[in-house]
Scaffold this active site. Structure first.
Site: not given
Length: 377
Positions: A18, A78, A96, A130-131, A204, A280, A325
């Site tokens: 991505r 990432k 993260h 909301r993101r 979503r 999730s 995913l």
């Protein structure tokens, strides 16, 4: 400090195809007066030449460390490769480290030690919280695809051989074609389509999971949609174990809830359930509503068997719990994410007056304040 310079770094995580910018959104930024520099990448789904064609200068992979101007925004998806040198730039990415994940202090401390800033993509939100950009739809779509393939694989390989590894698909049509072929094999073996239950179907992620089932030809009568209303009585739910073949869990866990299934419920003699896809992937969360597995799976080993307390495996049941995913559909997921992020990126030149970026910087400062003093300088 605001700037019109954006430096798209190459992703370094294995199998991550991505990109935070696509040729389309890169051109939109350049047309709006931004200077966009693009690092070459051998794993990105978009060719280097696609960016060169729109006039973006190409530089070597990883060259942001030494060559990016001090006032350039370093944009990626990432987390950065593990290292310890201080970071002096403003970085826009998923780091993260805000939820006190393992090693978070070492990760976060690199910015204050270098005088840089982290604007974390996970926490960019609009006026209603909301993101502004998320990969949820693509995650649900890809998870549902692998779940259907696994259902068919188990029927055609009853000796317990696990689902083979997967690699990113060139586009969504190629994924649909692959899933349809698996589905036909499974239907020949069983004489029917699988019944698939999507929990969180109104979000979503759940919408993506439902759409995949439709796109590959599963009848609407075999697509069961659950959301808050259907789960409010609290689990575990007998219907999940006995009435469906596939469970796709798409809920965003924000508080403890009763589990949807338990090891005990899986021993039902009426069990029909053969595939769980936990989109999730709250694997290590003590409140995971699917407490029947304990490891995150990967694209090269997509499934894990369910093992009961005594060490016995539950025959004919496996779990998919891949935590990235959307990488299965890197082209479409990148386009959707990047288009959603674009309006915010267009505000970077006036960042001090843009609510979304001010909020992101305030959150960064708030998190830095929780670091031990020794790690802030």
């Amino acid at each position: 400090m605001s700037s019109n310079k954006i430096w798209l770094r190459a992703e370094t995580k294995p199998a991550e195809a991505r990109s935070a910018l696509t040729p389309t959104t890169c051109k939109a930024l350049m047309d709006a007066g931004y200077e966009v520099t693009v690092e070459r990448s051998t794993q990105r789904i978009f060719d280097d030449e696609d960016f060169a064609k729109i006039g973006a200068p190409l530089v070597e992979e990883g060259s942001w460390v030494k060559d990016a101007p001090k006032d350039a925004y370093i944009l990626g998806l990432k987390e950065l490769p593990e290292d310890d040198f201080p970071l002096e730039h403003v970085h826009i990415s998923f780091a993260h480290c805000y939820k006190q994940q393992g090693g978070w202090e070492q990760v976060l401390s690199r910015w204050p030690r270098g005088g840089g800033t982290l604007l974390d993509l996970e926490f960019l939100t609009d006026d209603v919280g909301r993101r502004v950009a998320a990969f949820g739809w693509s995650a649900g779509y890809a998870g549902s695809a692998l779940a259907v393939k696994n259902w068919a694989w188990q029927l055609t390989h009853p000796e317990g051989e696990p689902l083979p590894g997967e690699v990113p698909y060139i586009n969504q049509d190629a994924l649909i074609e692959s899933v349809k072929k698996s589905l036909e094999d499974g239907k020949k073996q069983s004489g029917r389509s699988p019944k698939i239950l999507v929990i969180g179907a109104l979000g979503r992620c759940g919408s993506g999971a439902v759409q995949l089932a439709k796109d590959v030809g599963i009848p609407d009568s075999d697509i069961v949609r659950w959301d808050i209303e259907e789960t409010k009585k609290g689990g575990p739910f007998r219907e999940i174990v006995e009435d469906v073949d596939i469970l796709v869990n798409c809920i965003y866990l924000s508080a403890q809830i009763p589990p949807f299934v338990t090891p005990e419920t899986l021993t039902s003699p009426k069990r029909r359930l053969s595939v769980i896809c936990d989109v999730s992937a709250d694997t290590t969360n003590p409140h995971n509503p699917l407490p029947v597995y304990s490891i995150t799976t990967t694209f090269d080993k997509p499934t894990v068997p369910v093992t009961l307390a005594g060490g016995n495996q539950v025959a004919g049941l496996s779990v998919i719990s891949i935590d990235h995913l959307p990488s299965l559909l890197p082209r479409e997921s990148s386009e959707m994410f990047s288009q959603a992020l674009l309006p915010s990126l267009l505000q970077l030149k006036d960042r001090q007056n843009a609510r979304v970026w001010k909020q992101a910087e305030d959150l960064f400062n708030e998190k830095v304040a929780t670091l031990p003093e020794s790690l802030r300088a």
